[in-house]
Design an enzyme around this catalytic site. Structure first.
Site, PDB file in Angstrom:
ATOM      1  N   GLU A 155       1.513   0.235  -4.968  1.00  0.00           N
ATOM      2  CA  GLU A 155       1.070   1.535  -5.482  1.00  0.00           C
ATOM      3  C   GLU A 155       2.285   2.453  -5.598  1.00  0.00           C
ATOM      4  OE1 GLU A 155      -3.323   2.466  -3.951  1.00  0.00           O
ATOM      5  OE2 GLU A 155      -1.910   2.190  -2.325  1.00  0.00           O
ATOM      6  N   ASP A 181       0.844  -1.191   0.000  1.00  0.00           N
ATOM      7  CA  ASP A 181       0.000   0.000   0.000  1.00  0.00           C
ATOM      8  C   ASP A 181       0.883   1.247   0.000  1.00  0.00           C
ATOM      9  OD1 ASP A 181      -2.736   1.192   0.389  1.00  0.00           O
ATOM     10  OD2 ASP A 181      -1.769   1.958   2.202  1.00  0.00           O
TER      11      ASP A 181
END
Length: 669
Positions: A375, A346
């Protein structure tokens, strides 16, 4: 004692009689060289170790149960040992709960859960000593990762544990639990397969689970109530989430049931990816990190406030040696103890490049086929220099780590920041080059005009395995809800064609395809754009939709099978993509056509793919020769027997994916 804090370097001037070494800055803290922090259990004794150079003294509290407010049955002073604090306790402590506490500036701070705890009681407020061997389900020693080739062979299916089973029509007994993913033979009242059998039926290779470590927001004491959260608020990184277990108070139960879930998925030929959130913690000032090693695990602004590139109140200082070591050892533990097959990071851009590469080296030393991606952005500014951030633009500096392609995501459906903006599948006329960029997996290709790509003006993936192509995920609107917002005047059957075109583009492109759970059955969240704490009524997969949209379910299933059967759609090297994939559309804004010729290992030696973004039927001239169509906008006919051979000009269905095959034979390198 006198302490002066100066910005993020945390400079201390100390006057005291404490015999422990004192450090001028956080960067001076020594690196603990061993991998035995936390509780090390044997039936004869347990050793507790805590790394905290900031502490003047430390102690461990032992509890008989996990009920808040109860008094410890014993409190033990810890001694400085090997650069950490340690104490050994004789006897069999299996099942005993514990906390740590440190003294700083002459006062005792609040008790905290061991950051290295591997088991915990209800709500993770106390760690628990457990015999890990006793948590192995029958046959665990024979559990093996399903066979996996190169990363581009993966088909990832992103799923929240609770979403799979909570629908009343799921037919699953262990609703909302890890065990819900172990059940076979489950169906809807009308007979459609659900749960694990559905995943097998779809043919996905990896299930990506939203955060399944212990997170903060769900009260585990009421885990059977209607609470819901995605879980991006970490509390105990090395402990499975208790609300997904049948008994959150017993640390062994959540461990065993997580292993049972992995074991069932592996037996079904499906690998497991964990969504991990090492970029921030759910708590800030009163987190375990801050209570036990003040300031070390976080980044700070120049004014001494917590920096917040996560948008969640803090960000982890991954560049510090002991933070890097913590993250590395944590993922290594999940891969080893739980047989986890991959990790999605994340807000990976908050982490520094060196830490991500350290993680990659460690995990790929365990198994080269472990999948790593994240990400490639942050949610705000960070004190970490931009040149050190593991952002998408720096993907070439990452080793065997992929990043999500927001380029192709927004090109296909429109920007996630503008719900009414259209994409290639929904009528936009200026994004085709960004779709082409996704088709080649964000790699270098001589026919891509990079100055026309929406966000990236240069290839950012050294190899296609560094690009994860997707059109939707848990964040933002579901694809179906987004198409309703951007194209409210189009009837549902037209929007369903858009959905199929978007998914088909992802599944036929180079790189690694990623599919949001339920997209194949037009999953809707009723327009909820940020359902992280919405109800099950919003978030659960509605299994009756599978029968209602059986054609699209079958279409996606068959596209996955087509991709798995034909290496041409998953070429693993940039140079080979440039050699074997040729665009033939001459820059048409609403039609993309390309040819895959003599792709290595494929018995289809000439494949022609046409993505028709036109809202009407479209006449198109095929390359010279005779062709048979194996994919159109409605179905996949992988052997082409349902269609006659064709040549010259053909009519393409409106908003459709079209795949033609010229002949079969031996592929060549």
């Amino acid at each position: 004692m006198r302490v002066l804090l100066l910005v993020c370097s945390t400079l201390f001037f100390v006057t005291c009689s404490d015999p422990r070494p004192q450090y001028d800055t956080l960067e001076d803290y020594p690196v603990y060289p061993y991998a035995d922090l936390g509780a090390t259990y044997t039936s004869a004794s347990t050793t507790f170790k805590l790394w905290s150079p900031a502490a003047q003294a430390a102690r461990v509290h032992l509890y008989a149960d996990d009920r808040p407010g109860t008094e410890p049955r014993e409190s033990l002073d810890m001694e400085a040992r090997d650069g950490a604090w340690a104490v050994s306790v004789s006897g069999d402590l299996d099942g005993t709960y514990y906390t740590y506490q440190i003294k700083r500036d002459g006062r005792w701070l609040a008790e905290a859960t061991d950051p290295y705890a591997r088991a915990a009681g209800t709500n993770g407020l106390r760690g628990q000593v457990v015999d890990l061997f006793a948590t192995d389900p029958p046959g665990w020693e024979n559990d093996r990762r399903p066979v996996m080739g190169k990363p581009t062979d993966a088909v990832i299916y992103e799923l929240h544990v609770r979403d799979l089973s909570m629908d009343p029509n799921s037919g699953i007994t262990h609703k909302g639990k890890f065990l819900g993913l172990t059940e076979r033979g489950t169906t809807t009242p009308t007979g459609d397969t659900t749960g694990l059998d559905h995943l097998i039926e779809m043919g996905v290779t990896h299930v990506h689970l939203l955060p399944s470590f212990d997170f903060l927001s769900v009260d585990e004491a009421r885990s059977d109530s209607t609470q819901y959260n995605w879980g991006y608020d970490p509390q105990n990184y090395n402990v499975p989430e208790g609300s997904y277990s049948t008994d959150p108070s017993d640390g062994k139960v959540r461990i065993r049931e997580f292993k049972q879930m992995v074991q069932a998925l592996h037996a079904a030929g499906i690998r497991v990816v964990m969504d991990v959130v090492y970029n921030h913690t759910g708590r800030t000032e009163n987190s375990s990190f801050q209570l036990l090693v003040p300031d070390y695990f976080y980044r700070f602004n120049a004014d001494g406030t917590f920096s917040n590139a996560s948008g969640c109140g803090n960000e982890i200082a991954s560049q510090r040696p002991m933070v890097r070591k913590f993250i590395r050892e944590s993922v290594e533990y999940w891969a080893d103890e739980y047989h986890v097959d991959g990790f999605r990071f994340d807000l990976m851009g908050i982490h520094d490049i060196a830490t991500m590469n350290d993680i990659s080296e460690t995990l790929h030393g365990i198994d080269p086929s472990i999948l790593l991606y994240g990400e490639g952005w942050t949610a705000g500014d960070s004190p970490l220099p931009e040149s050190q951030q593991a952002t998408k633009v720096h993907t070439p500096q990452l080793i065997n780590i992929a990043a999500f392609s927001d380029d192709v995501r927004d090109a296909l459906k429109g920007s996630v920041f503008d719900a009414e903006e259209r994409g290639f599948v929904s009528g936009a006329t200026d994004v085709a080059e960004s779709v082409r960029f996704g088709i080649v997996g964000a790699t270098a290709h001589p026919q891509i005009s990079y100055d026309s790509v929406n966000y990236s003006h240069a290839p950012w993936a050294r190899q296609p395995a560094q690009c994860v192509n997707y059109v939707s995920c848990h964040d933002n609107h579901t694809l179906w809800d987004r198409l309703q917002l951007s194209n409210p005047g189009d009837p549902p059957r037209v929007r369903e064609s858009m959905q199929r075109l978007a998914l088909a583009t992802v599944l036929t492109s180079q790189g690694i395809p990623f599919v949001h759970a339920g997209t194949e059955m037009l999953r809707s969240k009723g327009g909820d754009e940020n359902s992280y704490q919405s109800s099950d009524a919003v978030n659960a997969i509605k299994w009756e939709k599978k029968g209602q949209h059986a054609r699209t379910v079958a279409y996606v299933r068959d596209l996955i099978a087509l991709r798995k059967a034909h290496p041409a759609f998953r070429i693993g090297e940039t140079a080979l993509i440039a050699r074997h994939l040729t665009f033939t559309d001459a820059g048409d804004d609403q039609l993309i056509a390309y040819r895959l010729q003599n792709a290595p290992g494929d018995d289809w030696t000439d494949i022609y793919v046409v993505l028709n973004g036109y809202q009407t039927r479209h006449r198109h001239t095929l390359p010279e020769g005779e062709w048979r169509q194996v994919v159109d906008g409605d179905r996949v006919d992988s052997d082409g027997r349902a269609t006659d051979t064709m040549s010259g000009e053909v009519t393409l269905g409106a908003i459709s994916t079209n795949v033609f095959v010229k002949k079969t034979g031996s592929g060549e390198n």
